[in-house]
Design a protein around this motif. Structure first.
Motif, PDB file in Angstrom:
ATOM      1  N   SER A 261      12.030 -14.870 -32.343  1.00 37.05           N
ATOM      2  CA  SER A 261      10.344 -14.823 -31.838  1.00 37.05           C
ATOM      3  C   SER A 261      10.151 -15.178 -30.411  1.00 37.05           C
ATOM      4  N   GLY A 265      10.304 -11.960 -28.712  1.00 35.42           N
ATOM      5  CA  GLY A 265       8.969 -11.640 -29.460  1.00 35.42           C
ATOM      6  C   GLY A 265       9.180 -10.778 -30.348  1.00 35.42           C
ATOM      7  N   GLU A 266      10.210 -11.127 -31.357  1.00 37.12           N
ATOM      8  CA  GLU A 266      10.591 -10.332 -32.454  1.00 37.12           C
ATOM      9  C   GLU A 266       9.596 -10.486 -33.572  1.00 37.12           C
ATOM     10  N   THR A 267       9.326  -9.244 -34.174  1.00 38.17           N
ATOM     11  CA  THR A 267       8.118  -9.463 -35.232  1.00 38.17           C
ATOM     12  C   THR A 267       8.524  -8.802 -36.629  1.00 38.17           C
ATOM     13  N   ARG A 270       7.071  -5.392 -37.351  1.00 37.00           N
ATOM     14  CA  ARG A 270       5.429  -5.383 -37.399  1.00 37.00           C
ATOM     15  C   ARG A 270       4.813  -4.622 -36.349  1.00 37.00           C
ATOM     16  N   SER A 271       5.253  -4.796 -35.097  1.00 35.34           N
ATOM     17  CA  SER A 271       4.759  -4.244 -33.989  1.00 35.34           C
ATOM     18  C   SER A 271       4.599  -2.921 -33.960  1.00 35.34           C
ATOM     19  N   HIS A 272       5.855  -2.101 -34.334  1.00 39.93           N
ATOM     20  CA  HIS A 272       5.832  -0.773 -34.292  1.00 39.93           C
ATOM     21  C   HIS A 272       4.940  -0.102 -35.483  1.00 39.93           C
ATOM     22  N   TRP A 274       2.189  -2.042 -36.303  1.00 40.80           N
ATOM     23  CA  TRP A 274       0.494  -2.053 -35.592  1.00 40.80           C
ATOM     24  C   TRP A 274       0.381  -1.122 -34.608  1.00 40.80           C
ATOM     25  N   GLU A 275       1.496  -0.704 -33.849  1.00 40.19           N
ATOM     26  CA  GLU A 275       1.197   0.389 -32.830  1.00 40.19           C
ATOM     27  C   GLU A 275       0.826   1.729 -33.637  1.00 40.19           C
ATOM     28  N   ASN A 310      -1.462  -5.539 -41.820  1.00 39.47           N
ATOM     29  CA  ASN A 310      -2.348  -6.070 -41.091  1.00 39.47           C
ATOM     30  C   ASN A 310      -3.787  -5.857 -41.794  1.00 39.47           C
ATOM     31  N   LYS A 363      -0.922 -10.469 -40.980  1.00 37.12           N
ATOM     32  CA  LYS A 363       0.604  -9.984 -41.030  1.00 37.12           C
ATOM     33  C   LYS A 363       1.277  -9.578 -42.394  1.00 37.12           C
TER      34      LYS A 363
END
Length: 403
Positions: A261, A265-267, A270-272, A274-275, A310, A363
């Motif tokens: 993290s 910045g690994e999530t 979730r980042s994928h 959220w995008e 989210n 999240k």
């Protein structure tokens, strides 16, 4: 007789709060349709029936209820107009959400009648987390490994971590705010140790971050002398550093997740999501995609048949911009009321509880349907109503004395 029924109703509420920690537990292999918590909810409702006419007064919290009703209606409209994936009439309603809002109303009306019920409910929650954590720590009960994550009593590790964080913060706030005897301090420490272990077992980075931020905010805002505050802040900082260092050294998987993290910045994917959800919102700005279209459309955009992880994106996609607007009114009004309560009482705990829950819902997948979150929303709203009535009573007494 009436007093006995009231006590039964109160204890059913405490049992409901207690059972919410075991929300996903499935001892009878029927949790998908009839969980332990749902069974207790039915018992609570039955115990509530004699007091429906006495407790059920909407004055005082219409300002919270109205935006939620409009949010639900916006979701129905969105689902009705996005009927591509609707196969039957029931799919245009989020029945789970409607049930949880109704339960929230019952709890608000019940708890707001007596501050002692609110305090006892929080104690029931802490006790439930201590029991859950102790069963896992000493007996290995309820533990299941999926991938490299621990699922305790069927619960998502992230949700388990959030509940553990809240329990630790409740215990810490009670220790600081009251004049505690040595016995109470020892008892609190014994309660907290298995819960801290549960937090580490969960491997939830969000829960750990919530705990550290929650402790920091508590130390800054809590109403105590500056010397005591400085000492407590120093102790909390040292313990927080030690906890993180202990995790990094002794829990390889959790430590690796923390390092990823910070450095990458690994999530956890979730980042994928959220995008993908953001692109869906851009393409369905006004109406969203409705309840039945959420996961099929997420599969088109992200390649995964899942929710956005989210709550704010999920609300927008299932109810459109109007639903999002009304939901944010509910959240904003609760935040403002809790802040006003803090300004008047200097009780920072409720404000921190709200922030921790909201952060973790932002999240987590499907968090709009967490019974645990709605129970706490009810307790927080009830707390603001109790404080408001107390202020009004004090004001009226002051006016009377002047006259």
């Amino acid at each position: 007789m009436k007093e006995s029924l009231k006590n039964i109703n109160n204890y059913c509420l405490y049992l409901l709060v207690f059972s919410a920690s075991f929300e996903a537990w499935d001892p009878f292999n029927i949790a998908s349709s009839f969980s332990v918590t749902r069974m207790v909810t039915i018992v609570y409702f039955i115990s509530y029936v004699p007091f429906l006419r006495i407790y059920l007064k909407l004055e005082g919290f219409k300002r919270y209820l109205a935006p939620l009703v409009l949010f639900i209606l916006a979701g129905i409209v969105s689902s009705s107009l996005n009927d591509k994936y609707v196969t039957n009439l029931s799919e245009i309603f989020n029945s789970r959400l409607i049930q949880l809002v109704l339960l929230m109303i019952l709890i608000i009306c019940h708890v707001s009648t007596d501050k002692k019920i609110l305090r006892a409910s929080l104690k029931a929650f802490v006790l439930s987390m201590c029991v859950l954590a102790s069963l896992n720590l000493f007996f290995g009960a309820g533990e299941q490994m999926i991938g490299n994550r621990h699922f305790i009593f069927g619960e998502s590790p992230n949700l388990t971590g959030m509940k553990a964080t809240l329990a630790i913060l409740v215990i810490t706030a009670n220790l600081i705010e009251r004049k505690s005897s040595l016995w109470y301090i020892i008892l609190s420490g014994l309660l907290m140790l298995p819960i801290i272990n549960l937090l580490m077992v969960s491997g939830s980075r969000g829960a750990l971050l919530s705990l550290l931020i929650g402790l920091f905010v508590m130390m800054v805002l809590i109403n105590i002398g500056w010397l005591k505050k400085t000492i407590l802040f120093f102790i909390a900082t040292c313990l927080s550093i030690y906890l993180v260092a202990f995790i990094l050294e002794h829990d390889r998987d959790f430590g690796q997740r923390i390092e990823n993290s910070i450095t990458k910045g690994e999530t956890a994917g979730r980042s994928h999501l959220w995008e993908s959800a953001y692109r869906m919102i851009e393409d369905n700005y006004f109406l969203g995609v409705g309840n039945s279209g959420l996961m099929p459309e997420m599969q088109k955009y992200s390649g995964k048949y899942t929710v956005p992880h989210n709550i704010f994106m999920e609300v927008w996609l299932t109810s459109g911009i109007l639903g999002f607007f009304f939901f944010m009114i509910f959240i904003s009004r609760l935040w403002i009321s809790l802040y006003k309560e803090y300004r008047h009482t200097k009780n920072v705990l409720n404000l921190i509880i709200f922030l921790v829950i909201l952060f973790n819902m932002s999240k987590s997948g499907g968090s709009i349907g967490f019974i645990f979150a709605w129970i706490f929303f009810a307790l927080l709203i009830a707390s603001t109503l109790i404080n408001k009535r107390k202020n009004q009573k004090y004001f009226n007494e002051s006016i009377s004395s002047i006259q």
